[in-house]
Structures are given as C-alpha cells and as structure tokens.
Design a protein around this motif. Structure first.
Motif, PDB file in Angstrom:
ATOM      1  N   GLU A 113      39.761  38.527  45.133  1.00  0.00           N
ATOM      2  CA  GLU A 113      39.858  38.785  43.680  1.00  0.00           C
ATOM      3  C   GLU A 113      39.465  40.235  43.351  1.00  0.00           C
ATOM      4  O   GLU A 113      40.017  40.844  42.438  1.00  0.00           O
ATOM      5  CB  GLU A 113      38.922  37.821  42.955  1.00  0.00           C
ATOM      6  CG  GLU A 113      39.326  37.542  41.515  1.00  0.00           C
ATOM      7  CD  GLU A 113      38.316  36.590  40.871  1.00  0.00           C
ATOM      8  OE1 GLU A 113      37.823  36.921  39.788  1.00  0.00           O
ATOM      9  OE2 GLU A 113      38.026  35.560  41.499  1.00  0.00           O
ATOM     10  N   LEU A 114      38.519  40.759  44.120  1.00  0.00           N
ATOM     11  CA  LEU A 114      38.067  42.142  43.913  1.00  0.00           C
ATOM     12  C   LEU A 114      39.213  43.145  44.025  1.00  0.00           C
ATOM     13  O   LEU A 114      39.218  44.184  43.388  1.00  0.00           O
ATOM     14  CB  LEU A 114      37.030  42.492  44.984  1.00  0.00           C
ATOM     15  CG  LEU A 114      35.559  42.297  44.689  1.00  0.00           C
ATOM     16  CD1 LEU A 114      34.746  42.822  45.846  1.00  0.00           C
ATOM     17  CD2 LEU A 114      35.169  43.026  43.406  1.00  0.00           C
ATOM     18  N   SER A 135      42.300  42.778  40.851  1.00  0.00           N
ATOM     19  CA  SER A 135      42.106  42.970  39.410  1.00  0.00           C
ATOM     20  C   SER A 135      41.378  44.285  39.149  1.00  0.00           C
ATOM     21  O   SER A 135      40.807  44.878  40.074  1.00  0.00           O
ATOM     22  CB  SER A 135      41.299  41.811  38.833  1.00  0.00           C
ATOM     23  OG  SER A 135      40.013  41.814  39.405  1.00  0.00           O
ATOM     24  N   SER A 136      41.452  44.740  37.894  1.00  0.00           N
ATOM     25  CA  SER A 136      40.814  46.003  37.548  1.00  0.00           C
ATOM     26  C   SER A 136      39.871  45.796  36.367  1.00  0.00           C
ATOM     27  O   SER A 136      40.260  45.964  35.217  1.00  0.00           O
ATOM     28  CB  SER A 136      41.874  47.039  37.162  1.00  0.00           C
ATOM     29  OG  SER A 136      42.809  47.166  38.181  1.00  0.00           O
ATOM     30  N   GLY A 175      36.624  44.118  39.534  1.00  0.00           N
ATOM     31  CA  GLY A 175      37.888  44.242  40.254  1.00  0.00           C
ATOM     32  C   GLY A 175      38.139  45.722  40.478  1.00  0.00           C
ATOM     33  O   GLY A 175      38.073  46.508  39.527  1.00  0.00           O
TER      34      GLY A 175
END
Lengths: 305, 249
Positions: free
Chosen positions: A46-47, A50-51, A61
């Motif tokens: 997930e890291l 996403s931001s 993220g």
C-alpha cells in the motif's frame, strides 16, 4: 608478490580502519532495513501505490516522492548529458595550455561547491528563468502533451528540480566522461587521423567508441541525482499530489526525508515509512552504480588490445 | 615523378634532435623502405609526411617536405591526410565497429563512395587487396576482436586502402603479427604499387629484400645511405648498412 614481515604488520595495522568503513556501510544499510520493517509489515505494498502523508492519521503512501525522485533524476541525467559532453570535448580536444587548466580548475571548483549554493541560486534565479523562458512557452505551444499540460504556477516543480540537480551533477558526469575519453588509447586517435578524418569527425568516432562509458557515467550520475537533497528541497515544490505534468510541484524521497524526519518520531509509523522510502532509493542507486561500474570495466577491457 | 621529396629536414621534440638534416626522394608507384634500428627516427619521419607529428607535444619541424607536389609543412594537414593512408605498428581497428564498418568508414570520410552499392564494392575491393576477403566474406558484420592479430592488421590495411590514398605509410606493419600473416601482408604490399606509392618502415632486412624497390637507411636521425634496393643489398657502402643487413643491429 610475497609480503615481508614488516609489510604484513603494516597491512594488519591498516585493516581495522579500512574494514571499519566497509562495515559501517553494511551496518547503515542493515539499520535502514531494520527500521523499515515496521512500516513494511504494517502497510505492505500500500505504501508504494498511494500518495498520502498524513502522520496525524497514520496514513502514508510514498508513490509521489518515488516517482518524483525518478522523474527528477531522469531530467537531471538528460540535463547533465546535454551539458557534459560539449564540456568534456572542449576540455580535451580544443582547449590548450593555460586556458585548458583554468577550464579544468573551474569544473573541479563547480564540483566541489556545496549544494546549498546551487540550491539557493536555483530557487532564486533558475526557477523563475525556467518558468518564464521554458515552461510557459512549452505549455503554450504543446498543451496537448500531458507532460506540459499544466500551467506552471510558481515554477517550483519536478522539471525545475530536475534541471537544477542536473546542473549540479554536471561536474561529476563531465569528470567521468573526460576520464573515459582521455583513457581511449592514442592508437585509436591516430587511426582516425590516419584515414583522413577532420578533427570533428575524429571526435565523433571517438565519442561513439566511448558510448558505453558515457552510458555508465550517466548511470552513475543518475544514482547521484537520486540522492540529491538540498536542491530538491528548495526547487521541487513539496507537494504530495501526483501529477503527469512536469511543471506541477512534486516531491522527491530525499526532500521528503529532509523535511519530515525531524518530527517523524512524534508519530508511530512516520519514521519507519521514511526509512522504507530511503531503502528503496538506496537499492535503486546501488544497482545503478554497480551496473554503471560493470559497464565501465567491461568497456575498458575491450578497448585495450 | 616524385611522390615525396624531403630536403634538409630537422625535427626536434622538446630539446631532443630527432631527425638530422634528412634528404630523401621517394619516386611514385614504388615500395620505398626505410630501415634502421629502433630509436633512429623512422616513425617520426613517416609522421612528418602525413603531419601526424603535429599531435606530438613540443615538436619543431624545419626544412622542406613536398608531398604530391604540395608543400606539406604549410598545407592544411587534414586535406593532406586525405591523400595519405597509414597503417600502424599495432593493429588498431575500431573495436566498436564491424569489419565492414571499419573499412567503410574510411571511404565515407573521404567521399570515395556515392551510393551504398559503390561503398559495398569499395569495401570488397579493399578487403581483396589486403588479402582478407576470403577469410571474412561470410562474417563482415563480426567485430575485429573475433579476428587474429594478423587479420586485424590486414583489416587496417584494407581500411587505409578504402580511402583510395595516393601514398600509403606503413609503420612496421608486421612487427606484431605471425610469419604467415606477415607474408600475406607483404604480398599485398607488393601488389599495391601500381596504384599507390608505399613508404614502409621496417627493421627486418629480409622483409626489405622481399618488398623494396628503394631503401633508405636511417641511423641516429640521419640518412646514412639510400638507393635502389638491389644496389644497396649488393654493394652497401657504409658499415652501418652492412651491419643492419647482417641483422647485427
């Protein structure tokens, strides 16, 4: 060659310090890995998809900074390529005597300048210049190309950071290209002139001969650009928003760490997330540097008959 | 008809006096051999003819050097070199170019070929002249490191020929290759003189005997003797030449 007793003793006295540097390097990487585990276990992939940077809510993220690091490094490498090759050719083929020495000293001086100088200069002068004379015209002329599709708001952007970092790695890349260009055995230069080449034709043959070494220099330059921090902090615009447009503000991993690290220990996972981002960049930079060095060594062994 | 005419040539590199008052006449379409022990200035003499000497730091050249009726010391060296091919002591084909490209590049640089077909023909002609065609015709796109040392040197000869030079300078071209390849190269050299003037440096009297029409003997930067090869072999007039021919030098 057999070492004498005194040489052996001398070598033994050197070993602790020499190996401690290597050990330190391994320890650093090990520490980064260890500190990353907490975030990797908690957030997993997930890291990377996403931001978000919201430590208060413990949501993270790092996609935008990762892409930002890669994008600024690509732009930096292209900038360094465009500027370094003419510089290297001028220094090794066309300048002579005193002027050549002055020129070489200036390149060395530029290489030794603290990056904070580049950073301040870039944010005060380069960014406004690029905004007015490069980004805005490109946006006006080619707005349909996604890379240029956004209007540069302040100029502080992935593009500006890339160019600024590129300028700062020019001395390093130029030195690498010069070293490989000058290490081409004289017999190939003679071969060029022996078949009636003009000087520019000889330069072009010798450049194509050193193409692998230039690629290797650029890979090493890319790895260095990935880690550049100060210039990135002052020029990239520090935004976690992921855009396909180069003129939008962004982030790089190095800039993210520099700006967030001091307060990261206030939160549960922030520090570990920063270590994870650092780990990814370290791995990429190490692979590129290693690959660049391998290309360079192979090339050297091939041109020496 | 002279291809090269040298009068009172003196060459200094830094403070060393390398060539001392050298006077030479090289007739067109002959194989002219320059003999002498190492360090006698043979390579320097060749490099004066095509002005490669310009790349040596601290060099000073005095005297008259007429090459193909041009004052070589005053001429544009790049234009001059387009009429003079050179093969060096160590084979130096470009390692990043294929066999075909190594030969073709010389033709391209000198505007010898106007079309791809002409270029193909010149590459083939040059490789045939260098007696290499039969060995490489099925692998023109291989790289020079796949060739033997002798084949690489013949590739360099082909490259020099592809520029269609009027003079060919050969600097001990067989010094670093095996005897069989050396013989092939010699055969190629002898067959070339209808088309070019060959100026060759060697320290082997046997080789000189096999290929030379004329010989000049260089010793310590001076020409101690020069003339038709037969005459020089039958009646060497100086002790240095006698020693050189006996292989004692």
């Amino acid at each position: 060659m057999r070492l004498s007793k005194k040489d052996k003793l001398f070598l033994l006295s050197l070993l602790p310090l020499a190996t401690s540097v290597l050990a330190l390097l391994i320890l650093i990487i090990f520490a980064i890995l260890l500190r990353s585990l907490q975030a990797i276990n908690k957030f997993g992939l997930e890291l990377l998809v996403s931001s978000v940077w919201s430590p208060e809510q413990e949501i993270y993220g790092v996609l935008a900074p990762l892409i930002g690091s890669l994008a600024t490094s690509v732009i930096a490498t292209l900038t360094a390529l465009i500027l370094s090759i003419p510089l290297a050719i001028a220094a090794s083929e066309y300048l002579k005597g005193f002027i050549k020495n002055v020129f070489s000293s200036l390149i060395e001086l530029a290489g030794g300048m603290p990056t904070i100088i580049y950073a301040v200069w870039a944010s005060e002068y380069l960014v406004p210049f690029l905004k007015t004379y490069v980004m805005e015209p490109l946006h006006r002329l080619l707005p349909f190309i996604p890379l240029f599709s956004c209007k540069p708001i302040t100029g502080f952007s992935i593009f500006a950071a890339g160019v600024a970092i590129g300028i700062s790695v020019v001395p390093y890349v130029t030195a690498l290209i010069l070293e490989s260009y000058n290490s081409i055995p004289a017999m190939y230069k003679e071969a060029c002139y022996g078949i009636g080449a003009y000087r520019h034709e000889a330069v072009s043959i010798l450049l194509s001969l050193s193409r692998p070494a230039i690629v290797a220099s650029l890979l090493l330059g890319f790895a260095r650009a990935l880690g550049e921090t100060t210039i990135a902090v002052t020029t990239v615009g520090s935004s976690m928003y992921l855009s396909s447009c180069l003129f939008a503000p962004g982030y790089t991993v190095a800039a993210l760490i520099a700006t967030q690290f001091a307060n990261a220990n206030l939160y549960m996972y922030a520090e570990s997330v920063l270590y994870t981002a650092a780990l990814i960049v370290t791995v990429i930079a190490t692979i590129l540097s290693f690959y660049g060095s391998v290309i360079m060594v192979r090339w050297r062994s091939r041109i020496v008959v | 008809m002279l291809a090269v005419e040298i009068e009172h040539l003196n060459v200094y590199i830094r403070h060393a006096h390398i060539l001392k008052n050298v006077t030479l006449r090289i007739p067109k379409n002959t194989v002219f051999v320059i003999m002498g022990p190492s360090g006698s200035g043979k390579t320097t003499l060749l490099k004066v003819i095509n002005r490669l000497i310009d790349f040596t730091e601290g060099v000073r050249v005095e005297g008259v050097v007429r090459v193909l009726d041009i004052d070589a010391l005053k001429a544009d060296p790049y234009e001059l070199r387009k009429r003079i091919g050179m093969v060096f002591q160590t084979p130096n084909p470009f390692p990043h170019l294929t066999i075909y490209e190594n030969v073709a590049i010389a033709a391209k640089l000198n505007g010898v070929a106007r079309s791809k077909r002409e270029l193909d023909e010149i590459v083939r002609w040059a490789l045939e002249k260098a007696m290499l065609w039969d060995e490489v015709k099925h692998r023109l796109h291989a790289y020079p490191h796949q060739l033997s040392g002798g084949q690489r040197q013949r590739l360099c000869l082909a490259r020099a020929l592809a520029m269609k030079p009027e003079i060919l300078l050969l600097d001990e071209p067989t010094a670093n290759i095996d005897p069989i390849n050396a013989r092939k190269l010699e055969e190629a050299i002898v067959s070339l003189k209808d088309e070019v003037t060959v100026v060759m440096v060697t320290h082997s009297p046997h080789q000189a005997a096999r290929v030379a029409d004329y010989i000049a003997v260089l010793y310590d930067g001076r020409v101690v003797e020069q003339g038709p090869a037969q005459q020089l072999f039958l009646r060497p007039s100086t002790e240095i030449t006698q020693k050189l021919l006996r292989g004692e030098m």
